[in-house]
Design a protein around this motif. Structure first.
Motif, PDB file in Angstrom:
ATOM      1  N   VAL A  48       0.829  -1.192   0.000  1.00  0.00           N
ATOM      2  CA  VAL A  48       0.000   0.000   0.000  1.00  0.00           C
ATOM      3  C   VAL A  48       0.872   1.255   0.000  1.00  0.00           C
ATOM      4  CG1 VAL A  48      -1.739   1.330   1.244  1.00  0.00           C
ATOM      5  CG2 VAL A  48      -1.898  -1.173   1.171  1.00  0.00           C
ATOM      6  N   VAL A  64      -3.774   3.571  -4.647  1.00  0.00           N
ATOM      7  CA  VAL A  64      -4.093   4.456  -3.527  1.00  0.00           C
ATOM      8  C   VAL A  64      -3.474   5.835  -3.671  1.00  0.00           C
ATOM      9  CG1 VAL A  64      -4.243   2.436  -2.017  1.00  0.00           C
ATOM     10  CG2 VAL A  64      -2.150   3.815  -2.024  1.00  0.00           C
ATOM     11  N   MET A  83      -6.432   7.535   5.141  1.00  0.00           N
ATOM     12  CA  MET A  83      -7.111   7.025   3.959  1.00  0.00           C
ATOM     13  C   MET A  83      -8.331   7.888   3.678  1.00  0.00           C
ATOM     14  SD  MET A  83      -6.814   2.937   4.771  1.00  0.00           S
ATOM     15  CE  MET A  83      -7.621   3.060   6.350  1.00  0.00           C
ATOM     16  N   LEU A  86     -12.351   6.709   0.366  1.00  0.00           N
ATOM     17  CA  LEU A  86     -12.301   5.248   0.411  1.00  0.00           C
ATOM     18  C   LEU A  86     -13.309   4.618  -0.533  1.00  0.00           C
ATOM     19  CD1 LEU A  86     -11.714   4.868   4.216  1.00  0.00           C
ATOM     20  CD2 LEU A  86     -10.305   3.798   2.438  1.00  0.00           C
ATOM     21  N   ASP A  90     -11.138  -1.037  -1.232  1.00  0.00           N
ATOM     22  CA  ASP A  90     -10.117  -0.839  -0.205  1.00  0.00           C
ATOM     23  C   ASP A  90     -10.354  -1.731   1.008  1.00  0.00           C
ATOM     24  OD1 ASP A  90     -10.258   2.665  -0.947  1.00  0.00           O
ATOM     25  OD2 ASP A  90      -8.699   1.257  -1.573  1.00  0.00           O
ATOM     26  N   TYR A  94      -5.443  -4.443   7.145  1.00  0.00           N
ATOM     27  CA  TYR A  94      -4.271  -3.604   6.910  1.00  0.00           C
ATOM     28  C   TYR A  94      -3.194  -3.946   7.943  1.00  0.00           C
ATOM     29  CZ  TYR A  94      -6.637  -0.855   3.412  1.00  0.00           C
ATOM     30  OH  TYR A  94      -7.274  -0.456   2.251  1.00  0.00           O
TER      31      TYR A  94
END
Length: 123
Positions: A48, A64, A83, A86, A90, A94
């Motif tokens: 990411v 992203v 973030m 969104l 997504d 994480y």
């Protein structure tokens, strides 16, 4: 003992924002780059974002870029992932991880991992 602990995940509507955090023990964090990865059910873990120790250089996955921002507070031994905008895609667990060398984009180049925090984006 090496420890990375993520927090801040949750359920958010599409278009919303969320910030996840990763708190590290001192010896885990000092002098190291850090990264965020994510893994959705049935999919491989994917890169990411990553940030160097100084915080001055960051890298992002194309998916992203422009929506997520990685940052760190070395005084607090914490790395963040903000973030925004969104999307349902997504949705994933994480993970933060400590970078040990090589490519920032490869999970193999990270040696310590947190337990993960779930982010769910509803449509």
């Amino acid at each position: 003992q090496v420890q990375l602990v993520e927090s801040g995940g949750g359920l958010v509507q599409a278009g919303g924002s969320l910030r996840v955090s990763c708190a590290a023990s001192g010896r885990t964090f000092s002098g190291y780059g850090m990264g965020w990865f994510r893994q959705a059910p049935g999919k491989e873990r994917e890169f990411v974002a990553a940030i160097r120790w100084s915080g001055g250089i960051t890298s992002y996955a194309d998916s992203v870029k422009g929506r997520f921002t990685i940052s760190r507070d070395n005084a607090k031994n914490t790395v963040y992932l903000q973030m925004n905008s969104l999307k349902p895609e997504d949705t994933a667990t994480y993970y933060c991880a400590r970078y040990r060398g090589g490519s920032y984009y490869s999970a193999r180049e990270y040696d310590y991992w947190g337990q993960g925090t779930q982010v769910t984006v509803s449509s």
